[in-house]
Design an enzyme around this catalytic site. Sequence first.
Site, short mmCIF file in Angstrom:
data_model
loop_
_atom_site.label_atom_id
_atom_site.label_comp_id
_atom_site.label_asym_id
_atom_site.label_seq_id
_atom_site.Cartn_x
_atom_site.Cartn_y
_atom_site.Cartn_z
N GLU A 290 0.83 -1.22 0.00
CA GLU A 290 0.00 0.00 0.00
C GLU A 290 0.85 1.25 0.00
O GLU A 290 0.82 2.03 0.96
CB GLU A 290 -0.87 0.01 1.26
CG GLU A 290 -1.69 -1.22 1.48
CD GLU A 290 -2.41 -1.24 2.83
OE1 GLU A 290 -1.97 -0.56 3.77
OE2 GLU A 290 -3.40 -1.96 2.92
N PRO A 291 1.63 1.50 -1.04
CA PRO A 291 2.48 2.68 -1.03
C PRO A 291 1.68 3.97 -1.26
O PRO A 291 0.76 4.00 -2.07
CB PRO A 291 3.40 2.44 -2.23
CG PRO A 291 2.59 1.59 -3.16
CD PRO A 291 1.74 0.71 -2.27
N ARG A 293 3.34 7.61 -0.15
CA ARG A 293 4.39 8.60 -0.31
C ARG A 293 5.31 8.31 -1.51
O ARG A 293 5.62 9.20 -2.30
CB ARG A 293 5.23 8.62 0.97
CG ARG A 293 6.23 9.75 1.06
CD ARG A 293 7.17 9.52 2.25
NE ARG A 293 6.51 9.16 3.48
CZ ARG A 293 6.09 10.04 4.40
NH1 ARG A 293 6.32 11.32 4.23
NH2 ARG A 293 5.48 9.62 5.50
N ARG A 330 4.06 19.70 7.23
CA ARG A 330 5.00 18.64 7.61
C ARG A 330 6.26 19.17 8.30
O ARG A 330 6.89 18.46 9.08
CB ARG A 330 5.38 17.78 6.40
CG ARG A 330 4.18 17.06 5.76
CD ARG A 330 4.59 15.97 4.79
NE ARG A 330 5.23 14.86 5.46
CZ ARG A 330 6.52 14.66 5.52
NH1 ARG A 330 7.35 15.50 4.92
NH2 ARG A 330 7.02 13.64 6.18
N TYR A 334 6.58 17.55 11.77
CA TYR A 334 7.57 16.47 11.87
C TYR A 334 9.01 16.95 11.70
O TYR A 334 9.91 16.13 11.49
CB TYR A 334 7.33 15.40 10.80
CG TYR A 334 5.90 14.99 10.55
CD1 TYR A 334 5.16 14.37 11.55
CD2 TYR A 334 5.30 15.21 9.32
CE1 TYR A 334 3.85 13.98 11.31
CE2 TYR A 334 3.99 14.82 9.08
CZ TYR A 334 3.27 14.21 10.08
OH TYR A 334 1.98 13.82 9.84
N CYS A 361 0.63 33.13 11.34
CA CYS A 361 1.00 33.86 12.54
C CYS A 361 1.57 32.93 13.60
O CYS A 361 0.99 32.75 14.68
CB CYS A 361 -0.22 34.58 13.07
SG CYS A 361 -0.87 35.72 11.88
N TYR A 390 1.08 14.03 1.39
CA TYR A 390 0.70 14.56 2.71
C TYR A 390 0.87 16.07 2.82
O TYR A 390 1.10 16.58 3.92
CB TYR A 390 1.49 13.84 3.82
CG TYR A 390 1.32 12.33 3.79
CD1 TYR A 390 0.11 11.75 4.12
CD2 TYR A 390 2.36 11.50 3.40
CE1 TYR A 390 -0.07 10.37 4.08
CE2 TYR A 390 2.20 10.12 3.35
CZ TYR A 390 0.99 9.56 3.69
OH TYR A 390 0.82 8.20 3.65
N1 LLP Z 1 -1.23 1.81 4.68
C1 LLP Z 1 -1.62 2.23 5.89
C2 LLP Z 1 -2.48 1.38 6.71
C3 LLP Z 1 -1.17 3.48 6.37
O1 LLP Z 1 -1.54 3.88 7.57
C4 LLP Z 1 -0.35 4.28 5.55
C5 LLP Z 1 0.12 5.58 6.01
C6 LLP Z 1 0.02 3.80 4.28
C7 LLP Z 1 -0.44 2.55 3.88
C8 LLP Z 1 0.88 4.57 3.33
O2 LLP Z 1 2.15 4.78 3.84
P1 LLP Z 1 3.28 5.49 2.93
O3 LLP Z 1 3.62 4.53 1.81
O4 LLP Z 1 2.71 6.75 2.42
O5 LLP Z 1 4.40 5.69 3.86
N2 LLP Z 1 1.26 12.34 7.54
C9 LLP Z 1 2.51 11.62 7.66
C10 LLP Z 1 2.41 10.22 7.14
C11 LLP Z 1 1.33 9.40 7.79
C12 LLP Z 1 1.24 8.03 7.20
C13 LLP Z 1 -0.04 7.40 7.62
N3 LLP Z 1 -0.25 6.09 7.12
C14 LLP Z 1 3.60 12.38 6.92
O6 LLP Z 1 3.31 13.43 6.35
O7 LLP Z 1 4.75 11.98 6.92
#
Ligand code: LLP
Length: 444
Positions: A290-291, A293, A330, A334, A361, A390
């Site tokens: 499930e990519p 990012r 972000r 983070y 602000c 994100y």
């Molecule tokens: N599957 C599930 C169940 C997830 O919770 C997530 C991300 C993904 C797949 C996708 O993950 P990715 O491949 O994008 O790493 N807002 C944060 C990231 C939160 C990720 C939440 N879950 C940021 O801006 O870094």
Amino acid sequence: MRLQGTMRINAAGHLEIGGCDTVDLARDFGTPLYVIDEALLRSNCREYYDAFTKENSNDLVIYAGKAFLVGAMSRIVAEEGLGLDVVSGGELSIALSSGFPAEKIFLHGNNKSPAEMLYALKSGVGRIVIDNYFDLETLEKLASQEGVRPAVLLRIAPGIEAHTHSFITTGQTDSKFGFTLANGDALNAVKIALASNDIVLKGLHCHIGSQIFELDAFRHTAQVMMKFLKEIRDELGWTAEELDLGGGLGVYYSDGDNPPSIKDYAVAIQSSVDDCCQKWGYPRPSLIVEPGRSIISPAGTTLYTIGGIKDIPGIRKYVAVDGGMTDNPRVALYQAKYEGLIANKADMSAQEVVSVTGRCCESGDMLIWDLAVPKVEPGDLLAISCTGAYNYSMSSNYNGLPRPAVVLVKDGSADLIVERETYEDLRRRHRIPPRLLGTCRQKG
Ligand code: LLP
């Protein structure tokens, strides 16, 4: 700034993306502006598709919509043959209304409402990922009412902490997501799901975190999940058809980030699962990833117009842009590090070091600390790369700022895929009760 995808510096000395001069994009669509490089986005989708689905046609890549989901994005993901992970009725409605095939949609979420589950059931989504006992009970009840038997995965908390440098296997048992493996909840949930006449258990799911660079963390997760599957088979005689290992592959944002390739990530997961299957004589389950990012982040760039510049000699030069934590939270959330470039002076060498601040602000509203740039002036255009994931999806209207537009660029043409919000949009849902419409108190 490292040039991503189709980025190049053109003859005018401007940054170009998808064959479009960013100075023209800023003039035509205004700033702040999210720019999506369609060719790079599609090539990331294809890399994933080729690395997983091509060799094992039962394996599936589902794009995690939470990273960035709008109608056009959903169309591209569908065209590229990927499935989609949605986490709410809202994301589901964006996907379905763009024509995304329901059977390739997975509904996730740790607190889905009954209404969202019903929506998913009625629209015939491919899988519902059950996160907890409440989810399980609610879905069984709704499925029985509706006379359907949805295919489900159970989300497991495998107890893997991937965010420390060397991951450990206990940390993330303390997580709000999934059935805990360590205390027996996971096995208990499998038993309940298998005994149920209202749902069909297809397999297990887990997701250990995001922006992960260490392939060992993914290998280890695959092994832990396979070991659990083997234990379930030994105890209950059930073999899983599917194993969903979530997303999480990290991406390059700034100097020092060194993510593995999609291909290497795929090989790491596949070989770990294959090894376990061989060792235990377990029929290889279909793999799902499930990519989010790693598909959209590098394809996105944000353009800003530079406004006020505050020089505190010997201390810092602040350069303010017309966006900030509203379109990219972000950095504040983070401490994320991004790279930037003065897009209308992309061929000029650096002359000074500035810090890019947003217009909200809050002192914490910073976008880049210590960026080397040519001499900057108000009116210059700043590009920040790798903002595709994100950013739009976590954007806000803080300080009454309308959300930026999003354009999709390809081969010299630019298509608006999200309109810029207007002041009217900000006010649209406000209601003033009549009793508040009397005359305002005059002075004195
Ligand atoms: N599957 C599930 C169940 C997830 O919770 C997530 C991300 C993904 C797949 C996708 O993950 P990715 O491949 O994008 O790493 N807002 C944060 C990231 C939160 C990720 C939440 N879950 C940021 O801006 O870094």
